[in-house]
Design a protein around this motif. Structure first.
Motif, PDB file in Angstrom:
ATOM      1  N   LEU A  94       0.828  -1.210   0.000  1.00 42.10           N
ATOM      2  CA  LEU A  94       0.000   0.000   0.000  1.00 42.10           C
ATOM      3  C   LEU A  94       0.860   1.256   0.000  1.00 42.10           C
ATOM      4  O   LEU A  94       0.532   2.248  -0.663  1.00 42.10           O
ATOM      5  N   ARG A  97       2.571   2.239  -3.351  1.00 41.33           N
ATOM      6  CA  ARG A  97       1.670   2.785  -4.373  1.00 41.33           C
ATOM      7  C   ARG A  97       1.675   4.306  -4.358  1.00 41.33           C
ATOM      8  O   ARG A  97       1.310   4.950  -5.336  1.00 41.33           O
ATOM      9  N   ARG A  98       2.095   4.886  -3.214  1.00 43.42           N
ATOM     10  CA  ARG A  98       2.095   6.351  -3.059  1.00 43.42           C
ATOM     11  C   ARG A  98       3.353   7.008  -3.618  1.00 43.42           C
ATOM     12  O   ARG A  98       3.441   8.239  -3.661  1.00 43.42           O
ATOM     13  N   LYS A  99       4.349   6.200  -4.021  1.00 44.24           N
ATOM     14  CA  LYS A  99       5.576   6.740  -4.621  1.00 44.24           C
ATOM     15  C   LYS A  99       6.256   7.769  -3.708  1.00 44.24           C
ATOM     16  O   LYS A  99       6.526   8.896  -4.108  1.00 44.24           O
ATOM     17  N   PHE A 159       3.877  -6.325  -4.487  1.00 44.88           N
ATOM     18  CA  PHE A 159       4.173  -5.358  -5.551  1.00 44.88           C
ATOM     19  C   PHE A 159       3.549  -5.817  -6.865  1.00 44.88           C
ATOM     20  O   PHE A 159       2.948  -5.027  -7.597  1.00 44.88           O
ATOM     21  N   PHE A 162      -0.319  -5.344  -6.676  1.00 42.09           N
ATOM     22  CA  PHE A 162      -0.795  -3.961  -6.779  1.00 42.09           C
ATOM     23  C   PHE A 162      -0.430  -3.320  -8.118  1.00 42.09           C
ATOM     24  O   PHE A 162      -1.075  -2.349  -8.531  1.00 42.09           O
ATOM     25  N   ASN A 163       0.593  -3.832  -8.785  1.00 45.48           N
ATOM     26  CA  ASN A 163       0.932  -3.284 -10.103  1.00 45.48           C
ATOM     27  C   ASN A 163      -0.159  -3.555 -11.133  1.00 45.48           C
ATOM     28  O   ASN A 163      -0.321  -2.791 -12.085  1.00 45.48           O
ATOM     29  N   PRO A 167      -6.973   1.096 -10.104  1.00 46.85           N
ATOM     30  CA  PRO A 167      -7.507   2.053  -9.117  1.00 46.85           C
ATOM     31  C   PRO A 167      -8.941   2.458  -9.402  1.00 46.85           C
ATOM     32  O   PRO A 167      -9.555   3.168  -8.602  1.00 46.85           O
TER      33      PRO A 167
END
Length: 272
Positions: A94, A97-99, A159, A162-163, A167
């Motif tokens: 999680l 995902r926010r970089k 990873f 979520f990739n 969204p």
């Protein structure tokens, strides 16, 4: 002509696969068979009778080895590692995902332990505990050593999950008035639940049979892999094969429960 060529290729692949399965499960099959030696049987073929004597003997007090204690330690350690691996991997997935700043160095740092030899990590943690005046134990230094092995796998899996996670589902939930927590609990979590079960299986199985990273960090009491290794140098009866059969059955049981859980989650998600 083309059909004959495909048929030939099929038979070649079938023979190769059969040899692979024989190479993979042949030794295991021999152990399972020898575990049923008679009371006067030895460590080699042929069988001297057939019985479950050595399975019964396995749970009795042994002159060498502590199967019950080592199994409980490995089980509890595996469960501890599994829970932490799932939680940290989920939170890491999680977060990435926010970089955030420093994400790339942190990623390479998290997977660096996969490159370093396991025995070096075990030795390093053992020396660190000694320098700090702490006594190594399976639930402290061993626990940390196992996490250096399981967490990178869990993080990499999340990873990948979520990739390919769109969204759009979260945006739709927010458009319908859901809060961030509601979006995560009712939308994101059910969709990634099978992957979390897989991460849990990775964490438990990698910890349950880990040897090298436990060697210098388990302290006074052995985990099951260390106990089995010690028994190979001292035990001269088929009770060792009975131990191998029981631990193999337990591993297959864990895998079966995990696969069943994933299928149940997918079925409930499809109905929903």
């Amino acid at each position: 002509m083309h059909r004959e060529k495909r048929s030939r290729e099929f038979y070649i692949l079938a023979i190769f696969f059969a040899l692979f399965v024989l190479f993979l499960y042949g030794p295991m099959s021999a152990i399972l068979i020898l575990a049923f030696q008679g009371p006067n049987g030895g460590l080699t073929f042929p069988l001297n009778g057939v019985s479950v004597h050595w399975f019964v003997n396995l749970f009795e007090k042994q002159a060498v080895g502590d199967f019950g204690g080592s199994f409980r330690r490995s089980l509890f350690l595996g469960l501890m590692v599994m829970v932490v691996t799932v939680l940290v991997s989920l939170l890491a997935g999680l977060a990435f995902r926010r970089k955030f700043i420093g994400a790339t160095p942190l990623f390479y740092l998290s997977v660096a332990s996969l490159v370093v030899p396991s025995i070096i990590i075990s030795l390093g943690i053992g020396v660190l505990f000694s320098q700090l005046g702490l006594q190594p134990a399976w639930y402290s230094s061993g626990f940390g050593a196992h996490l250096t092995w399981t967490l990178p796998f869990g993080v990499l899996i999340m990873f990948a999950v979520f990739n390919r996670f769109s969204p759009a589902y979260e945006e739709a939930a927010r458009d319908l008035g859901a809060s961030s927590w509601q979006t995560f609990y009712h939308v994101v979590l059910p969709m990634i639940a099978p992957s979390l079960v897989g991460v849990g299986l990775f964490g438990f199985s990698l910890s349950y049979d880990e040897f090298a990273r436990t060697l210098m960090t388990s302290g006074t009491y052995n985990t099951l892999p260390l106990e089995i290794y010690g028994m190979t140098t001292n035990v001269t009866t088929p009770v060792l094969y009975a131990l191998g059969a029981v631990t193999t059955f337990f591993s297959f049981l864990v895998i079966s429960v995990t696969i069943g859980s994933i299928m149940l989650i997918n079925r409930r998600r499809m109905r929903a």
